[in-house]
Design a protein around this motif. Structure first.
Motif, PDB file in Angstrom:
ATOM      1  N   VAL B  14      64.863 101.568 197.027  1.00 26.52           N
ATOM      2  CA  VAL B  14      64.306 101.498 196.676  1.00 26.52           C
ATOM      3  C   VAL B  14      63.572 100.037 195.891  1.00 26.52           C
ATOM      4  O   VAL B  14      62.268 100.687 195.774  1.00 26.52           O
ATOM      5  CB  VAL B  14      64.618 101.707 194.095  1.00 26.52           C
ATOM      6  CG1 VAL B  14      65.461 103.381 194.650  1.00 26.52           C
ATOM      7  CG2 VAL B  14      65.573 100.722 194.493  1.00 26.52           C
ATOM      8  N   ASN B 143      62.043 103.938 191.667  1.00 30.29           N
ATOM      9  CA  ASN B 143      61.219 104.373 191.661  1.00 30.29           C
ATOM     10  C   ASN B 143      60.337 105.406 191.675  1.00 30.29           C
ATOM     11  O   ASN B 143      61.308 106.130 190.399  1.00 30.29           O
ATOM     12  CB  ASN B 143      61.086 105.550 193.711  1.00 30.29           C
ATOM     13  CG  ASN B 143      61.421 103.474 194.493  1.00 30.29           C
ATOM     14  OD1 ASN B 143      61.911 104.199 195.973  1.00 30.29           O
ATOM     15  ND2 ASN B 143      61.419 102.671 194.261  1.00 30.29           N
ATOM     16  N   GLU B 145      60.957 108.980 191.361  1.00 28.01           N
ATOM     17  CA  GLU B 145      61.612 110.141 192.383  1.00 28.01           C
ATOM     18  C   GLU B 145      62.900 110.259 191.022  1.00 28.01           C
ATOM     19  O   GLU B 145      63.440 109.234 190.344  1.00 28.01           O
ATOM     20  CB  GLU B 145      61.008 108.888 193.344  1.00 28.01           C
ATOM     21  CG  GLU B 145      62.480 110.254 194.229  1.00 28.01           C
ATOM     22  CD  GLU B 145      63.309 109.970 194.257  1.00 28.01           C
ATOM     23  OE1 GLU B 145      64.549 110.935 194.497  1.00 28.01           O
ATOM     24  OE2 GLU B 145      64.116 109.050 194.243  1.00 28.01           O
ATOM     25  N   SER B 148      66.685 108.111 191.637  1.00 31.53           N
ATOM     26  CA  SER B 148      65.977 106.406 191.527  1.00 31.53           C
ATOM     27  C   SER B 148      65.669 106.729 190.011  1.00 31.53           C
ATOM     28  O   SER B 148      66.978 105.966 189.237  1.00 31.53           O
ATOM     29  CB  SER B 148      64.575 106.285 192.013  1.00 31.53           C
ATOM     30  OG  SER B 148      64.782 104.475 191.874  1.00 31.53           O
ATOM     31  N   THR B 179      58.644 100.683 191.608  1.00 28.13           N
ATOM     32  CA  THR B 179      58.286 100.027 192.518  1.00 28.13           C
ATOM     33  C   THR B 179      57.729 101.459 193.778  1.00 28.13           C
ATOM     34  O   THR B 179      58.089 102.709 193.059  1.00 28.13           O
ATOM     35  CB  THR B 179      59.539  98.867 193.088  1.00 28.13           C
ATOM     36  OG1 THR B 179      60.067 100.289 193.127  1.00 28.13           O
ATOM     37  CG2 THR B 179      59.354  97.976 192.638  1.00 28.13           C
ATOM     38  N   ARG B 180      57.275 101.387 194.818  1.00 29.90           N
ATOM     39  CA  ARG B 180      56.126 102.219 195.569  1.00 29.90           C
ATOM     40  C   ARG B 180      55.750 103.600 194.492  1.00 29.90           C
ATOM     41  O   ARG B 180      55.441 104.571 195.216  1.00 29.90           O
ATOM     42  CB  ARG B 180      57.308 102.688 196.690  1.00 29.90           C
ATOM     43  CG  ARG B 180      58.054 102.209 197.265  1.00 29.90           C
ATOM     44  CD  ARG B 180      59.472 102.605 198.377  1.00 29.90           C
ATOM     45  NE  ARG B 180      58.115 102.985 199.005  1.00 29.90           N
ATOM     46  CZ  ARG B 180      58.608 103.139 200.546  1.00 29.90           C
ATOM     47  NH1 ARG B 180      59.970 103.800 200.105  1.00 29.90           N
ATOM     48  NH2 ARG B 180      58.277 103.658 201.130  1.00 29.90           N
ATOM     49  N   GLU B 211      52.676 101.565 196.061  1.00 36.01           N
ATOM     50  CA  GLU B 211      53.300 101.630 197.520  1.00 36.01           C
ATOM     51  C   GLU B 211      51.917 100.845 198.308  1.00 36.01           C
ATOM     52  O   GLU B 211      50.936 100.802 198.101  1.00 36.01           O
ATOM     53  CB  GLU B 211      53.041 103.289 197.516  1.00 36.01           C
ATOM     54  CG  GLU B 211      53.439 103.324 198.762  1.00 36.01           C
ATOM     55  CD  GLU B 211      55.181 103.580 199.455  1.00 36.01           C
ATOM     56  OE1 GLU B 211      55.394 104.469 198.886  1.00 36.01           O
ATOM     57  OE2 GLU B 211      55.034 102.462 200.134  1.00 36.01           O
TER      58      GLU B 211
END
Lengths: 118, 271
Positions: B14, B143, B145, B148, B179-180, B211
């Motif tokens: 991640v 992340n 998602e 995560s 992040t991302r 990202e």
């Protein structure tokens, strides 16, 4: 029609959010509960083991979570022959004023009885 | 007073190591004495991301076991003089890290540096719990998602129970580093947005790292993104996060890389 399909693509993030909220509510309850129960069980056992030779399986700690009130249930099993063979604490303890903690070798059941009357 | 900070996440991939390198370099750039400690024994990568892989002589395990002095194992960064690295061992097992040894090394590092940043391995095993053990501050890298976020929640639970501070009845200061993040996809409802993640994890936000192709480009070259391209969007986000760690109050924004029309048309350069 591909172009329109793209516009109609369903929003998936709200689904992710809802799934996470449900899952984590469950996981937090489970892990939080089991940790607390394990700690309580260990500490209660340490206290009781000072007075009775009880095994790990002799103590059951259960927690029920209700909306208004939650209950903590502690069940301690002591074999009856063992209980009967234990010497009773000397009676004079009752007549002396109880200051501070009950002495270490006093029977806990007896101590629980004498404490409120003191 | 020195601060010990763990960069952790539960889930792998991640951006823990990327974030450790980028934040460490940003903090060191602001004049602080910073050491990055790689706790990922057996799978060390912080040395590679920092471009110091050929300079490793002694590692954390050598110091923990008393086979090398701390000063012998520390690698001074060639770009930022106030930045150092204590690499992990690549050949040894994480069981070679003893609790007492780690405690002693962290204590020695506290005396020498302003910031001790521990790069945690993924997972919730011994390596990860040792990395967080002495932390004052924790950065939870997440992340947007589902897997995560779930693993971050688990790690937050460990930070509240398995750390030295938690055992003393104190609290590790926790911060979320998202992040991302892709603002456009979040806007279209294809990705969890910032508020969703914050509401679910309920820890304060340290920063949002967009990202970006710049992250891979920097790691290819063995340079923290904050040093390799300080003007890039992720670097600016990391610099802001570092300022917040230093106590500055800044509004959290999501920096973006501005692209010219030409860049948009022909911009698909390989990273």
């Amino acid at each position: 029609m591909r172009f329109l399909d793209f516009l109609r693509r369903p929003r998936t993030a709200p689904v992710a959010r809802e799934r996470l909220q449900i899952l984590l509510a469950h996981e937090r309850a489970v892990s939080g509960k089991s940790d607390l129960i394990a700690i309580l069980q260990g500490e209660i056992m340490a206290v009781i083991a000072k007075h009775f030779p009880v095994g790990e399986e002799g103590i059951k700690v259960k927690m029920e979570r209700g909306e208004v009130v939650s209950t903590l249930e502690v069940e301690v099993e002591i074999p009856t022959p063992l209980w009967q063979s234990l010497p009773l604490p000397p009676k004079p303890v009752r007549e002396e004023p109880l200051i501070g903690a009950v002495s270490e070798d006093a029977c806990p059941a007896e101590a629980a009885e004498t404490a409120p009357t003191a | 007073m020195a601060k010990v900070m763990v960069v952790t996440s539960g889930k792998g991939g991640v951006g823990k190591t990327t974030s450790t390198a980028a934040l460490g370099a940003a903090l060191a750039n602001s004049g602080k004495n910073v050491v990055l400690v790689d706790f990922d024994v057996g799978l060390r990568n912080l040395d590679l991301v920092m471009g110091a892989e050929r300079r490793v002589v002694y590692d954390l395990i050598n110091v923990v076991q008393g086979d090398a002095k701390l000063a012998q194992a520390l690698i001074r960064d060639k770009r930022v003089p106030t930045l150092s690295l204590l690499p992990a061992s690549q050949t040894r097992d994480k069981d070679a890290l003893t609790d007492e040894g780690v405690e002693r090394v962290i204590g020695e590092l506290r005396e020498k540096f302003d910031w001790v940043i521990c790069d945690s391995p993924a997972g919730i095993e011994r390596g990860a719990t040792l990395a967080m053990r002495h932390a004052d501050i924790a950065i939870v890298v997440t992340n947007p998602e589902v897997s995560s976020v779930r693993d971050s929640d688990r790690i937050i639970g460990l930070l509240d129970s398995k750390t030295e501070k938690a055992e003393k009845g104190e609290r590790v200061q926790k911060h979320l580093l998202l992040t991302r993040f892709d603002a456009a996809r979040a806007g279209r409802g294809e990705m969890l947005n910032v508020d969703d993640v914050l509401e679910i994890l309920s820890i304060p936000l340290l920063g949002i790292i967009p990202e970006s192709t710049e992250v891979l480009r920097a790691s290819n070259l063995g340079s923290p993104v904050t040093l390799n391209n300080p003007a890039s969007a992720p670097a600016r986000a990391y610099f802001d996060a570092a300022k917040r760690l230093n106590g500055e109050v800044l509004e959290v924004t999501i920096p973006s890389d501005r692209k010219s029309l030409f860049g948009k048309l022909f911009g698909r350069r390989a990273a």
